[in-house]
Design an enzyme around this catalytic site. Structure first.
Site, PDB file in Angstrom:
ATOM      1  N   ASP A 118      -0.126 -12.121  -7.770  1.00  0.00           N
ATOM      2  CA  ASP A 118      -1.250 -12.623  -8.576  1.00  0.00           C
ATOM      3  C   ASP A 118      -2.257 -13.183  -7.579  1.00  0.00           C
ATOM      4  O   ASP A 118      -2.529 -14.379  -7.556  1.00  0.00           O
ATOM      5  CB  ASP A 118      -0.779 -13.693  -9.561  1.00  0.00           C
ATOM      6  CG  ASP A 118      -1.844 -14.040 -10.600  1.00  0.00           C
ATOM      7  OD1 ASP A 118      -2.916 -13.383 -10.597  1.00  0.00           O
ATOM      8  OD2 ASP A 118      -1.603 -14.955 -11.415  1.00  0.00           O
TER       9      ASP A 118
ATOM     10  N   ASN B  21     -11.155 -15.266 -13.419  1.00  0.00           N
ATOM     11  CA  ASN B  21     -10.169 -15.929 -12.567  1.00  0.00           C
ATOM     12  C   ASN B  21     -10.284 -17.455 -12.667  1.00  0.00           C
ATOM     13  O   ASN B  21     -10.881 -17.984 -13.591  1.00  0.00           O
ATOM     14  CB  ASN B  21     -10.275 -15.449 -11.115  1.00  0.00           C
ATOM     15  CG  ASN B  21      -8.909 -15.281 -10.463  1.00  0.00           C
ATOM     16  OD1 ASN B  21      -8.072 -16.163 -10.512  1.00  0.00           O
ATOM     17  ND2 ASN B  21      -8.693 -14.120  -9.859  1.00  0.00           N
ATOM     18  N   ARG B  22      -9.732 -18.151 -11.682  1.00  0.00           N
ATOM     19  CA  ARG B  22      -9.569 -19.598 -11.788  1.00  0.00           C
ATOM     20  C   ARG B  22     -10.630 -20.394 -11.030  1.00  0.00           C
ATOM     21  O   ARG B  22     -11.051 -19.995  -9.949  1.00  0.00           O
ATOM     22  CB  ARG B  22      -8.179 -19.999 -11.265  1.00  0.00           C
ATOM     23  CG  ARG B  22      -7.033 -19.478 -12.106  1.00  0.00           C
ATOM     24  CD  ARG B  22      -5.683 -19.787 -11.491  1.00  0.00           C
ATOM     25  NE  ARG B  22      -4.595 -19.386 -12.376  1.00  0.00           N
ATOM     26  CZ  ARG B  22      -4.068 -18.162 -12.417  1.00  0.00           C
ATOM     27  NH1 ARG B  22      -4.519 -17.216 -11.592  1.00  0.00           N
ATOM     28  NH2 ARG B  22      -3.099 -17.873 -13.259  1.00  0.00           N
TER      29      ARG B  22
ATOM     30  N   HIS C  98     -10.254  -6.901 -17.613  1.00  0.00           N
ATOM     31  CA  HIS C  98      -8.875  -7.331 -17.389  1.00  0.00           C
ATOM     32  C   HIS C  98      -7.876  -6.311 -17.958  1.00  0.00           C
ATOM     33  O   HIS C  98      -6.885  -6.683 -18.591  1.00  0.00           O
ATOM     34  CB  HIS C  98      -8.649  -8.703 -18.022  1.00  0.00           C
ATOM     35  CG  HIS C  98      -7.459  -9.445 -17.492  1.00  0.00           C
ATOM     36  ND1 HIS C  98      -6.167  -9.141 -17.862  1.00  0.00           N
ATOM     37  CD2 HIS C  98      -7.363 -10.477 -16.618  1.00  0.00           C
ATOM     38  CE1 HIS C  98      -5.329  -9.964 -17.254  1.00  0.00           C
ATOM     39  NE2 HIS C  98      -6.028 -10.783 -16.488  1.00  0.00           N
TER      40      HIS C  98
ATOM     41  N   GLU D  16      -8.399  -6.236 -10.786  1.00  0.00           N
ATOM     42  CA  GLU D  16      -9.636  -6.808 -11.315  1.00  0.00           C
ATOM     43  C   GLU D  16     -10.653  -7.056 -10.192  1.00  0.00           C
ATOM     44  O   GLU D  16     -10.558  -8.054  -9.476  1.00  0.00           O
ATOM     45  CB  GLU D  16      -9.337  -8.129 -12.026  1.00  0.00           C
ATOM     46  CG  GLU D  16      -8.219  -8.059 -13.045  1.00  0.00           C
ATOM     47  CD  GLU D  16      -7.607  -9.425 -13.300  1.00  0.00           C
ATOM     48  OE1 GLU D  16      -8.364 -10.361 -13.649  1.00  0.00           O
ATOM     49  OE2 GLU D  16      -6.385  -9.571 -13.132  1.00  0.00           O
TER      50      GLU D  16
ATOM     51  N   HIS E  89     -10.725 -17.630 -16.533  1.00  0.00           N
ATOM     52  CA  HIS E  89     -11.449 -16.567 -17.259  1.00  0.00           C
ATOM     53  C   HIS E  89     -12.478 -17.107 -18.246  1.00  0.00           C
ATOM     54  O   HIS E  89     -12.630 -16.592 -19.352  1.00  0.00           O
ATOM     55  CB  HIS E  89     -10.464 -15.652 -17.983  1.00  0.00           C
ATOM     56  CG  HIS E  89      -9.556 -14.882 -17.067  1.00  0.00           C
ATOM     57  ND1 HIS E  89      -9.954 -14.423 -15.833  1.00  0.00           N
ATOM     58  CD2 HIS E  89      -8.259 -14.494 -17.213  1.00  0.00           C
ATOM     59  CE1 HIS E  89      -8.954 -13.772 -15.262  1.00  0.00           C
ATOM     60  NE2 HIS E  89      -7.910 -13.810 -16.066  1.00  0.00           N
TER      61      HIS E  89
END
Length: 382
Positions: A280, A106-107, A206, A346, A132
């Site tokens: 998201d 993720n971010r 993912h 995820e 990621h």
């Protein structure tokens, strides 16, 4: 025949019967060449198969889950995973299909975080964020096969070493991923990472699923989804969590009871849906961080009867509806993947958790390995 001989004979029959029964139930792991990386290194595949007709194929490139063949309610098998037919396409046209993501899934906002008073700048690959693991995360490396085995549970162990400073992260990390398939329809993925100095780790898979079969014109938005979470972590316009936990009650994020995904995906009245161009978002699971895998999400396709349960030890699950699939990716069998053609679930630590002290910390220290166990459990309903 003496009584001793009879007992010996009966024992032999029992043992032989048990061995035959075990063999009949044994899952298998098969290794095969799959292609080559840009550098010309060989990519291999390992296919895990059980006797119920479920199989999973894993590539050494990115420790990628390339394919999951699963039977529907009538026993007809289909590949339920978006991705590519050829290993080289994962190299040349990366889009995180089925990959192992790390060091940090993720971010991370701005690609920056601090640890023990020192600031670190990561590579940026999501406009102004690190996503990621950065420009060359775990998904863009060739993993090595450590071991394989057949039996009641077939498995493969893959390993990767990430050096100190890789993508800006501190510490050398030795990571492993173990894929295991049993006869009950559970594909378990166990992640472990050891470091030689304090760092952060957050690994997951993912996979993007369409339980009606990848490339199905029905897409995946008519699947029914359940997520046992009373809150989610809202994001800003850059898809970075604000740090709060917002109740799902009364919103299109309420999946505590089964809900058709399409019911909320186009709700332009919700700012969060507009930010994500759909779903998201990370959901804060009611179970929190656990020592054994517990339910994180349940996905059901009414058309085929296939059911996917996702279990995990992690406190969050990112729900993503393939919003950035825009028809430019030519997937398996020449299918063009578009928005809503697949769903990713995820399990992980919360996004940007290194910068959010109220979130579960992703810190990993020497002598205290990171571990995350997740399960994709497949079944059918009538």
């Amino acid at each position: 025949m003496s009584m001793a001989s009879i007992k010996s004979f009966l024992t032999l029959v029992a043992v032989t019967s048990a061995m035959t029964s075990t063999a009949a139930l044994a899952s298998e792991a098969k290794r095969a060449p799959a292609g080559y990386s840009v550098e010309g290194a060989a990519i291999e595949s390992v296919t895990l198969t059980n006797k119920a007709g479920l199989s999973a194929r894993v590539l050494t490139y990115g420790a990628t889950l390339q394919s999951v063949m699963a039977p529907d309610r009538d026993g007809k098998s289909a590949d339920v995973l978006l991705g590519y037919d050829k290993a080289e396409d994962y190299v040349n046209h990366p889009n995180f299909f089925g990959v192992t993501v790390g060091r940090f899934a993720n971010r991370i906002g701005g690609g920056r975080f601090s640890l023990d008073g020192q600031s670190y700048q990561l590579t940026l690959n999501d406009k102004v964020n690190s996503l990621h693991g950065g420009t060359k995360g775990f998904d863009k490396h060739l993993w090595r096969i450590v071991s394989m085995k057949d039996g009641p549970t077939a498995s493969v162990v893959m390993a990767l070493t990430s050096p100190d400073g890789d993508q800006g992260y501190p510490g050398k990390v030795d990571a492993t991923v173990t894929y295991s398939l049993d006869e009950a329809g559970s594909l378990t993925i166990a992640f472990e990472a050891k470091t030689d100095k304090p760092t952060i780790v957050n690994m997951t898979n993912h996979a993007i699923f369409n339980l009606n079969g990848e490339g199905s014109p029905l897409g995946a938005t008519f699947h029914k989804l359940t997520i046992p979470a009373a809150t989610f972590t809202p994001v800003d316009a850059k898809l970075i969590p604000t740090g709060e936990r917002k109740p799902v009650a009364g919103t299109v994020f309420d999946f505590r009871a089964p809900r058709v995904v399409a019911d909320g995906i186009r709700n332009g009245n919700d700012q969060q849906i507009r930010y994500g161009q759909g779903y998201d978002h990370n959901f804060a699971l009611d179970k929190g961080l656990t020592t054994t895998p517990q339910l994180a999400a349940r996905l059901e396709d009414p058309a085929s009867g296939r059911v996917l349960e996702v279990l995990s030890t992690e406190p969050g699950v990112q729900f993503y509806t393939g919003n950035f699939l825009d028809g430019t990716y030519v997937g398996k069998k020449g299918h063009l993947y578009r928005m809503g053609d697949g769903i990713a679930l995820e399990p992980q630590k919360f996004p940007d958790s290194p910068n959010k002290p109220d979130f579960v910390s992703p810190r990993v220290d020497p002598g205290k390995p990171y571990r995350h166990t997740m399960i994709y459990r497949f079944s059918t309903v009538r």
